[in-house]
Design a protein around this motif. Structure first.
Motif, PDB file in Angstrom:
ATOM      1  N   LEU A 103     -12.492 -68.415  59.328  1.00  0.00           N
ATOM      2  CA  LEU A 103     -13.807 -68.874  58.899  1.00  0.00           C
ATOM      3  C   LEU A 103     -14.263 -68.007  57.742  1.00  0.00           C
ATOM      4  O   LEU A 103     -14.213 -66.774  57.822  1.00  0.00           O
ATOM      5  CB  LEU A 103     -14.819 -68.787  60.052  1.00  0.00           C
ATOM      6  N   LYS A 104     -14.690 -68.653  56.659  1.00  0.00           N
ATOM      7  CA  LYS A 104     -15.238 -67.946  55.499  1.00  0.00           C
ATOM      8  C   LYS A 104     -16.602 -68.552  55.194  1.00  0.00           C
ATOM      9  O   LYS A 104     -16.771 -69.767  55.273  1.00  0.00           O
ATOM     10  CB  LYS A 104     -14.336 -68.102  54.279  1.00  0.00           C
TER      11      LYS A 104
ATOM     12  N   THR B 273     -32.521 -64.011  54.997  1.00  0.00           N
ATOM     13  CA  THR B 273     -32.729 -64.772  56.230  1.00  0.00           C
ATOM     14  C   THR B 273     -31.402 -65.306  56.755  1.00  0.00           C
ATOM     15  O   THR B 273     -31.091 -65.183  57.943  1.00  0.00           O
ATOM     16  CB  THR B 273     -33.706 -65.955  55.979  1.00  0.00           C
ATOM     17  N   ILE B 274     -30.608 -65.886  55.868  1.00  0.00           N
ATOM     18  CA  ILE B 274     -29.304 -66.448  56.255  1.00  0.00           C
ATOM     19  C   ILE B 274     -28.376 -65.347  56.757  1.00  0.00           C
ATOM     20  O   ILE B 274     -27.692 -65.512  57.773  1.00  0.00           O
ATOM     21  CB  ILE B 274     -28.660 -67.198  55.071  1.00  0.00           C
ATOM     22  N   LEU B 275     -28.328 -64.224  56.051  1.00  0.00           N
ATOM     23  CA  LEU B 275     -27.465 -63.113  56.483  1.00  0.00           C
ATOM     24  C   LEU B 275     -27.850 -62.627  57.871  1.00  0.00           C
ATOM     25  O   LEU B 275     -26.984 -62.349  58.707  1.00  0.00           O
ATOM     26  CB  LEU B 275     -27.528 -61.955  55.474  1.00  0.00           C
ATOM     27  N   SER B 276     -29.147 -62.539  58.136  1.00  0.00           N
ATOM     28  CA  SER B 276     -29.609 -62.130  59.457  1.00  0.00           C
ATOM     29  C   SER B 276     -29.163 -63.128  60.516  1.00  0.00           C
ATOM     30  O   SER B 276     -28.699 -62.747  61.601  1.00  0.00           O
ATOM     31  CB  SER B 276     -31.135 -62.009  59.437  1.00  0.00           C
TER      32      SER B 276
ATOM     33  N   LEU C 147     -25.279 -64.611  64.887  1.00  0.00           N
ATOM     34  CA  LEU C 147     -24.294 -65.561  65.407  1.00  0.00           C
ATOM     35  C   LEU C 147     -22.877 -64.980  65.458  1.00  0.00           C
ATOM     36  O   LEU C 147     -21.938 -65.686  65.808  1.00  0.00           O
ATOM     37  CB  LEU C 147     -24.312 -66.840  64.563  1.00  0.00           C
ATOM     38  N   GLY C 148     -22.740 -63.697  65.128  1.00  0.00           N
ATOM     39  CA  GLY C 148     -21.449 -63.025  65.282  1.00  0.00           C
ATOM     40  C   GLY C 148     -20.511 -63.125  64.097  1.00  0.00           C
ATOM     41  O   GLY C 148     -19.321 -62.813  64.219  1.00  0.00           O
ATOM     42  N   ILE C 149     -21.007 -63.531  62.947  1.00  0.00           N
ATOM     43  CA  ILE C 149     -20.165 -63.593  61.756  1.00  0.00           C
ATOM     44  C   ILE C 149     -20.062 -62.192  61.168  1.00  0.00           C
ATOM     45  O   ILE C 149     -21.064 -61.516  60.944  1.00  0.00           O
ATOM     46  CB  ILE C 149     -20.742 -64.583  60.719  1.00  0.00           C
ATOM     47  N   LYS C 150     -18.834 -61.752  60.928  1.00  0.00           N
ATOM     48  CA  LYS C 150     -18.589 -60.405  60.413  1.00  0.00           C
ATOM     49  C   LYS C 150     -18.828 -60.346  58.907  1.00  0.00           C
ATOM     50  O   LYS C 150     -18.576 -61.326  58.198  1.00  0.00           O
ATOM     51  CB  LYS C 150     -17.144 -60.007  60.710  1.00  0.00           C
ATOM     52  N   PRO C 151     -19.281 -59.203  58.401  1.00  0.00           N
ATOM     53  CA  PRO C 151     -19.484 -59.062  56.953  1.00  0.00           C
ATOM     54  C   PRO C 151     -18.220 -59.379  56.139  1.00  0.00           C
ATOM     55  O   PRO C 151     -18.321 -59.897  55.030  1.00  0.00           O
ATOM     56  CB  PRO C 151     -19.893 -57.591  56.791  1.00  0.00           C
ATOM     57  N   SER C 152     -17.055 -59.107  56.699  1.00  0.00           N
ATOM     58  CA  SER C 152     -15.799 -59.378  55.983  1.00  0.00           C
ATOM     59  C   SER C 152     -15.553 -60.879  55.794  1.00  0.00           C
ATOM     60  O   SER C 152     -14.731 -61.276  54.978  1.00  0.00           O
ATOM     61  CB  SER C 152     -14.623 -58.747  56.724  1.00  0.00           C
TER      62      SER C 152
END
Length: 133
Positions: free
Chosen positions: A95-96, A108-111, A116-121
């Motif tokens: 997932l990208k 807001t989206i990054l938060s 939701l568990g999406i990693k910064p990478s």
């Protein structure tokens, strides 16, 4: 050969507003034309507070041309439910997430993505400075 195709498949989520589409639209075309990953899936969450959707017509044409690869979501505000819906449709191994947004909306989206568990990478942020100056 099938194992290679499965390993290379990914779900790419583009999240953009009208200004950001100037950067993301060419990348969206590249991903759709990518013959090395024909089973990759692309979701676009297109945000426009006044619902003008400057690239709306082009996105609808691409969705018709690539019905199994591209789904466009048109919203006025970025609710976490929209992002959850898109992420819950993911059936790919990778997932990208690519963002091209106004800085306030981007935060807001990054938060929401972190929650939701999406990693910064897994997140790429496009630089809109040249389009906002």
């Amino acid at each position: 050969m099938q194992a290679i195709a499965e390993d290379s498949s990914s779900h790419i989520v583009f999240i953009s507003d009208d200004a950001g589409m100037n950067l993301l639209y060419p990348q969206l075309l590249i991903e759709l034309r990518n013959e090395t990953a024909p089973d990759s899936h692309i979701s676009l969450l297109y945000l426009s507070t006044d619902r003008t959707y400057t690239f709306g017509h082009q996105i609808k044409i691409l969705s018709t041309r690539f019905p199994t690869r591209l789904i466009g979501y048109f919203e006025s505000v970025p609710l976490q439910e929209h992002i959850e819906l898109i992420l819950n449709t993911n059936t790919k191994k990778r997932l990208k997430v690519c963002l091209a947004l106004d800085e306030n909306v981007q935060e807001t989206i990054l938060s929401q993505l972190r929650y939701l568990g999406i990693k910064p990478s897994q997140i790429t942020i496009a630089n809109l400075t040249s389009f906002n100056s």
